[in-house]
Design a protein around this motif. Structure first.
Motif, PDB file in Angstrom:
ATOM      1  N   ASN A 111      -2.553   2.471   6.337  1.00  0.00           N
ATOM      2  CA  ASN A 111      -3.350   1.374   5.775  1.00  0.00           C
ATOM      3  C   ASN A 111      -3.416   0.236   6.785  1.00  0.00           C
ATOM      4  O   ASN A 111      -2.871  -0.843   6.565  1.00  0.00           O
ATOM      5  N   GLN A 112      -4.097   0.448   7.867  1.00  0.00           N
ATOM      6  CA  GLN A 112      -4.143  -0.543   8.935  1.00  0.00           C
ATOM      7  C   GLN A 112      -4.656  -1.880   8.411  1.00  0.00           C
ATOM      8  O   GLN A 112      -5.618  -1.946   7.658  1.00  0.00           O
ATOM      9  N   GLY A 113      -3.969  -2.954   8.824  1.00  0.00           N
ATOM     10  CA  GLY A 113      -4.329  -4.282   8.333  1.00  0.00           C
ATOM     11  C   GLY A 113      -3.732  -4.597   6.983  1.00  0.00           C
ATOM     12  O   GLY A 113      -4.160  -5.542   6.312  1.00  0.00           O
ATOM     13  N   ALA A 114      -2.722  -3.839   6.548  1.00  0.00           N
ATOM     14  CA  ALA A 114      -2.095  -4.018   5.228  1.00  0.00           C
ATOM     15  C   ALA A 114      -3.123  -3.927   4.108  1.00  0.00           C
ATOM     16  O   ALA A 114      -3.108  -4.696   3.153  1.00  0.00           O
ATOM     17  N   ALA A 115      -4.041  -2.955   4.235  1.00  0.00           N
ATOM     18  CA  ALA A 115      -5.062  -2.746   3.216  1.00  0.00           C
ATOM     19  C   ALA A 115      -4.467  -2.047   2.004  1.00  0.00           C
ATOM     20  O   ALA A 115      -3.503  -1.290   2.126  1.00  0.00           O
ATOM     21  N   PRO A 116      -5.028  -2.281   0.815  1.00  0.00           N
ATOM     22  CA  PRO A 116      -4.576  -1.534  -0.376  1.00  0.00           C
ATOM     23  C   PRO A 116      -4.798  -0.040  -0.181  1.00  0.00           C
ATOM     24  O   PRO A 116      -5.744   0.393   0.479  1.00  0.00           O
ATOM     25  N   PHE A 117      -3.952   0.772  -0.767  1.00  0.00           N
ATOM     26  CA  PHE A 117      -3.994   2.214  -0.535  1.00  0.00           C
ATOM     27  C   PHE A 117      -5.155   2.886  -1.251  1.00  0.00           C
ATOM     28  O   PHE A 117      -5.575   3.978  -0.854  1.00  0.00           O
ATOM     29  N   ASP A 118      -5.683   2.262  -2.300  1.00  0.00           N
ATOM     30  CA  ASP A 118      -6.822   2.849  -2.997  1.00  0.00           C
ATOM     31  C   ASP A 118      -8.151   2.370  -2.433  1.00  0.00           C
ATOM     32  O   ASP A 118      -9.204   2.757  -2.916  1.00  0.00           O
ATOM     33  N   LYS A 196       4.210  -3.614  -6.204  1.00  0.00           N
ATOM     34  CA  LYS A 196       3.737  -2.345  -6.759  1.00  0.00           C
ATOM     35  C   LYS A 196       2.765  -1.643  -5.808  1.00  0.00           C
ATOM     36  O   LYS A 196       2.754  -0.418  -5.738  1.00  0.00           O
ATOM     37  N   GLU A 197       1.959  -2.417  -5.076  1.00  0.00           N
ATOM     38  CA  GLU A 197       1.012  -1.797  -4.153  1.00  0.00           C
ATOM     39  C   GLU A 197       1.738  -1.127  -2.997  1.00  0.00           C
ATOM     40  O   GLU A 197       1.381  -0.015  -2.582  1.00  0.00           O
ATOM     41  N   ALA A 198       2.768  -1.778  -2.468  1.00  0.00           N
ATOM     42  CA  ALA A 198       3.549  -1.161  -1.393  1.00  0.00           C
ATOM     43  C   ALA A 198       4.294   0.068  -1.897  1.00  0.00           C
ATOM     44  O   ALA A 198       4.456   1.056  -1.170  1.00  0.00           O
ATOM     45  N   ALA A 199       4.735   0.014  -3.153  1.00  0.00           N
ATOM     46  CA  ALA A 199       5.441   1.162  -3.717  1.00  0.00           C
ATOM     47  C   ALA A 199       4.546   2.398  -3.767  1.00  0.00           C
ATOM     48  O   ALA A 199       5.038   3.536  -3.668  1.00  0.00           O
ATOM     49  N   LYS A 200       3.213   2.199  -3.910  1.00  0.00           N
ATOM     50  CA  LYS A 200       2.302   3.348  -3.885  1.00  0.00           C
ATOM     51  C   LYS A 200       2.422   4.103  -2.566  1.00  0.00           C
ATOM     52  O   LYS A 200       2.449   5.331  -2.536  1.00  0.00           O
ATOM     53  N   GLY A 201       2.457   3.331  -1.461  1.00  0.00           N
ATOM     54  CA  GLY A 201       2.533   3.975  -0.157  1.00  0.00           C
ATOM     55  C   GLY A 201       3.813   4.755   0.041  1.00  0.00           C
ATOM     56  O   GLY A 201       3.799   5.894   0.537  1.00  0.00           O
ATOM     57  N   PHE A 202       4.951   4.170  -0.378  1.00  0.00           N
ATOM     58  CA  PHE A 202       6.222   4.869  -0.211  1.00  0.00           C
ATOM     59  C   PHE A 202       6.344   6.058  -1.157  1.00  0.00           C
ATOM     60  O   PHE A 202       7.112   6.981  -0.901  1.00  0.00           O
ATOM     61  N   GLY A 226      14.378  -2.788  -4.508  1.00  0.00           N
ATOM     62  CA  GLY A 226      13.722  -3.068  -5.777  1.00  0.00           C
ATOM     63  C   GLY A 226      12.215  -3.145  -5.641  1.00  0.00           C
ATOM     64  O   GLY A 226      11.657  -3.193  -4.541  1.00  0.00           O
ATOM     65  N   VAL A 227      11.537  -3.140  -6.811  1.00  0.00           N
ATOM     66  CA  VAL A 227      10.083  -3.240  -6.884  1.00  0.00           C
ATOM     67  C   VAL A 227       9.739  -4.325  -7.899  1.00  0.00           C
ATOM     68  O   VAL A 227      10.353  -4.398  -8.973  1.00  0.00           O
ATOM     69  N   VAL A 228       8.773  -5.186  -7.554  1.00  0.00           N
ATOM     70  CA  VAL A 228       8.330  -6.248  -8.452  1.00  0.00           C
ATOM     71  C   VAL A 228       6.813  -6.205  -8.572  1.00  0.00           C
ATOM     72  O   VAL A 228       6.120  -5.646  -7.717  1.00  0.00           O
ATOM     73  N   ASP A 229       6.315  -6.815  -9.629  1.00  0.00           N
ATOM     74  CA  ASP A 229       4.873  -7.020  -9.799  1.00  0.00           C
ATOM     75  C   ASP A 229       4.595  -8.474  -9.444  1.00  0.00           C
ATOM     76  O   ASP A 229       4.948  -9.390 -10.185  1.00  0.00           O
ATOM     77  N   ASP A 230       3.953  -8.687  -8.283  1.00  0.00           N
ATOM     78  CA  ASP A 230       3.655 -10.050  -7.838  1.00  0.00           C
ATOM     79  C   ASP A 230       2.173 -10.382  -7.945  1.00  0.00           C
ATOM     80  O   ASP A 230       1.741 -11.457  -7.500  1.00  0.00           O
ATOM     81  N   GLY A 231       1.385  -9.470  -8.532  1.00  0.00           N
ATOM     82  CA  GLY A 231      -0.039  -9.717  -8.699  1.00  0.00           C
ATOM     83  C   GLY A 231      -0.834  -9.656  -7.412  1.00  0.00           C
ATOM     84  O   GLY A 231      -2.022  -9.991  -7.406  1.00  0.00           O
TER      85      GLY A 231
END
Length: 439
Positions: A111-118, A196-202, A226-231
């Motif tokens: 995800n070059q540029g820290a783009a969302p995985f979807d 949560k978005e980073a957790a998708k990648g892992f 840990g994993v958090v929802d930061d919006g």
């Protein structure tokens, strides 16, 4: 103990007896009024729910109301002094933004540029372009393109280095694991809490535990705790700033992501805020570059929500008027049937005001009963909706029925009962005594 006057008590008692003796007619009146009151309750409850959800979303991004935030110019000495000042201070947190790549070395991240995985097609988030930035002016220019390495098993995240618990300002919602512990000595293996978005990648990819940050003396081995929802729609990781400074002794403008160093102050941390400003001005930072803003999220969303609320309340009022017309129609028919009764009461000395009060009591009690039914249905609907949608919208899990909606429903029921019963009450009060002779 509250005591009712004799006339008011008599009106309520006789009005209640009238409702009991004409159950079907009362029920029909309630049906005509129910939808109107329910519409008012629904609009008010929906507006308060939307306000709560919108405010919770804003708090995740900009902070709670009253939070004071300052952005430090991208000057290494200034950022270093600010970080040192707020570290360990209650009511103050520094946030230092980096971009980090976790995974295989010498490859392009998935995800070059820290783009969302979807939505990993570049655009706003990337792919990232190498930039050459002037630390004094903040101006950045793209560097000459170079040959790109192949893509591999690596992901790019926005890395936020924290000097303290940022949740006092931004109430992140825990998903799993633990939050960062700022007690004790910093570890040489940085502990990460990811969103949560980073957790998708892992979860989707097999990512080796190696983290690369520009300017680091070596590639540390991170640990996800840990994993958090930061919006945040971007993959983001949170780390203790002192654990990153084990590998990056002094922050540099070329390493920063976004606005660079951000400081958050609680309303009662004025002394720490003033100390930071004095230190930075002593280092030669111009006073006009040290702008402090106060978060006022409620004020920001009040206007847009008020417009929507008034539009839907107007529509609900139209539905409520239909219920008022139903009560008025039933009330006039009831008074027409009770002409002899009211005339007989007048003949034995009942005041006109008491006759009007009897009719108004019936319509007001009908309005209150309708309001209670509408509020009860709204409470049940909100509980059911929160149970069904709670997994998708976590904010609904802690949502309770807003008392403002209950008050609005009671007021709507009383107003409808008053408007619908006013004309029948006047007609009942004007019935002449001579009418009793018809009986």
């Amino acid at each position: 103990m509250i005591r009712l006057s004799g006339r008011l008590r008599s009106a309520l008692i006789i009005g209640g007896q009238g409702i009991r003796s004409r159950k079907l007619r009362t029920f029909l009146s309630m049906i005509s009024l129910f939808l109107g009151v329910l519409a008012v309750v629904t609009v008010q409850a929906g507006a308060e729910t939307a306000k709560t959800l919108r405010l919770a979303d804003l708090e995740l991004h900009v902070g709670k109301d009253g939070t004071r935030q300052m952005y430090i110019p991208p000057m290494p000495d200034a950022m270093d002094a600010a970080l040192t000042t707020v570290t360990g201070k209650p009511g103050a947190v520094g946030m230092l933004g980096y971009q980090a790549i976790i995974g295989e070395p010498d490859v392009l991240p998935i995800n070059q540029g820290a783009a969302p995985f979807d939505n990993n097609e570049g655009g706003y988030y990337g792919p990232g372009m190498p930039m050459n930035c002037d630390p004094m002016t903040g101006m950045c220019r793209p560097m000459e393109p170079v040959a790109q390495p192949p893509r591999g098993q690596a992901i790019e995240v926005v890395l936020q280095g924290l000097t303290g618990d940022v949740r006092q300002f931004r109430p992140f919602r825990p998903v799993s694991g633990d939050w960062l512990d700022f007690g004790g000595d910093p570890s040489y293996s940085p502990r990460l809490v990811i969103n949560k978005e980073a957790a998708k990648g892992f979860t989707r990819y097999q990512i080796p535990a190696e983290m690369r940050v520009e300017g680091a003396t070596a590639n540390p081995t991170p640990r996800i705790i840990g994993v958090v929802d930061d919006g945040n729609p971007q993959p983001t990781a949170y780390v203790r700033a002192d654990e990153m400074r084990n590998w990056m002794p002094k922050p540099s403008a070329n390493q920063m992501y976004g606005p660079g160093l951000q400081l958050l102050f609680a309303p009662g941390a004025g002394e720490t805020e003033a100390l930071v400003i004095r230190k930075l001005t002593g280092l030669g930072v111009p006073q006009e570059m040290l702008h402090v803003e106060t978060v006022n999220a409620r004020k920001d969303i009040a206007g847009e929500l008020a417009i929507i609320r008034w539009i839907f309340l107007g529509m609900a009022a139209l539905v409520l008027l239909i219920g008022v017309a139903g009560i008025l129609n039933v009330g006039l028919a009831t008074v027409g049937e009770r002409v002899e009764e009211f005339a007989l009461r007048r003949a034995v000395g009942t005041p006109r005001s008491l006759l009007a009060g009897i009719v108004l009591a019936e319509t007001l009690l009908t309005g209150l009963l309708t309001a209670a039914a509408a509020i009860g249905l709204a409470v049940v609907a909100l509980d059911v909706g929160a149970g069904l949608l709670g997994s998708r919208v976590p904010q609904l899990q802690e949502m309770t029925f807003p008392w403002q909606a209950g008050v609005a429903g009671v007021i709507a029921g009383l107003v409808a009962g008053l408007l619908g019963g006013l004309i029948p009450a006047i007609r009942a009060a004007r019935i002449p005594i001579a009418t009793v002779m018809r009986a």
